[in-house]
Design a protein around this motif. Structure first.
Motif, mmCIF file in Angstrom:
data_model
loop_
_atom_site.group_PDB
_atom_site.id
_atom_site.type_symbol
_atom_site.label_atom_id
_atom_site.label_comp_id
_atom_site.label_asym_id
_atom_site.label_seq_id
_atom_site.Cartn_x
_atom_site.Cartn_y
_atom_site.Cartn_z
ATOM 1 N N UNK A 89 0.846 -1.183 0.000
ATOM 2 C CA UNK A 89 0.000 0.000 0.000
ATOM 3 C C UNK A 89 0.887 1.241 0.000
ATOM 4 N N UNK A 90 0.363 2.372 -0.445
ATOM 5 C CA UNK A 90 1.177 3.601 -0.482
ATOM 6 C C UNK A 90 1.758 3.937 0.893
ATOM 7 N N UNK A 91 3.045 4.199 0.922
ATOM 8 C CA UNK A 91 3.695 4.578 2.163
ATOM 9 C C UNK A 91 3.983 3.445 3.123
ATOM 10 N N UNK A 92 3.693 2.223 2.692
ATOM 11 C CA UNK A 92 3.913 1.068 3.575
ATOM 12 C C UNK A 92 4.889 0.083 2.939
ATOM 13 N N UNK A 93 5.448 -0.785 3.761
ATOM 14 C CA UNK A 93 6.341 -1.824 3.270
ATOM 15 C C UNK A 93 5.538 -2.913 2.555
ATOM 16 N N UNK A 94 6.230 -3.645 1.709
ATOM 17 C CA UNK A 94 5.601 -4.785 1.057
ATOM 18 C C UNK A 94 5.329 -5.849 2.108
ATOM 19 N N UNK A 133 -12.011 -5.516 1.980
ATOM 20 C CA UNK A 133 -12.098 -4.351 2.853
ATOM 21 C C UNK A 133 -11.260 -3.218 2.272
ATOM 22 N N UNK A 134 -11.585 -1.979 2.621
ATOM 23 C CA UNK A 134 -10.758 -0.867 2.121
ATOM 24 C C UNK A 134 -9.276 -1.021 2.455
ATOM 25 N N UNK A 135 -8.961 -1.636 3.581
ATOM 26 C CA UNK A 135 -7.558 -1.820 3.956
ATOM 27 C C UNK A 135 -6.841 -2.866 3.114
ATOM 28 N N UNK A 136 -7.561 -3.560 2.243
ATOM 29 C CA UNK A 136 -6.928 -4.474 1.300
ATOM 30 C C UNK A 136 -6.405 -3.738 0.063
ATOM 31 N N UNK A 137 -6.703 -2.456 -0.043
ATOM 32 C CA UNK A 137 -6.235 -1.669 -1.176
ATOM 33 C C UNK A 137 -4.717 -1.635 -1.221
ATOM 34 N N UNK A 138 -4.159 -2.027 -2.360
ATOM 35 C CA UNK A 138 -2.707 -2.114 -2.517
ATOM 36 C C UNK A 138 -2.386 -2.567 -3.939
#
Length: 124
Positions: free
Chosen positions: A40-45, A87-92
């Motif tokens: 996700x943007x700004x996060x690690x893989x 879920x929205x948090x699955x966006x990536x």
């Protein structure tokens, strides 16, 4: 050398489903364990799921257990990720990867080959 191409990403509403595919080149697909990761943007893989060479063993991140299913078809040189109850948090951006180690490892550094990724966006 293994070339990986992901497909199936897109925009979906929360609670919906998507099925990602990853097509591999070469005749040695069945000698690799396969994994799915996401970033996700700004996060690690981060690790999502992995499957052993013959599909006997699977491994999932806690955040996707019970919602996502990884599978493979060695005759088609393809690995899949069925994603339900999104879920929205699955966006990536979702990436598939291949490891010659053969195990369902969660460590990105253990994977030898990576695809270019496919965007998954879940709207609330």
């Amino acid at each position: 050398q293994v070339h990986l191409v992901e497909s199936g990403g897109g925009l979906v509403q929360a609670g919906g489903s998507l099925r990602l595919s990853c097509a591999a080149s070469g005749r040695t697909f069945s000698t690799y364990a396969m994994g799915w990761f996401r970033q996700a943007p700004g996060k690690d893989r981060e690790f999502v799921a992995a499957i052993s060479r013959r599909g006997v063993m699977t491994n999932y991140a806690d955040s996707v257990k019970g919602r996502f299913t990884i599978s493979r078809d060695n005759a088609k040189n393809t690995v899949y990720l069925q994603m339900n109850s999104l879920k929205p948090e699955d966006t990536a951006v979702y990436y598939c990867a291949a490891t010659s180690g053969g195990s369902t490892t969660t460590a990105p550094g253990r994977y030898d080959y990576w695809g270019q990724g496919t965007q998954v966006t879940v709207s609330s």
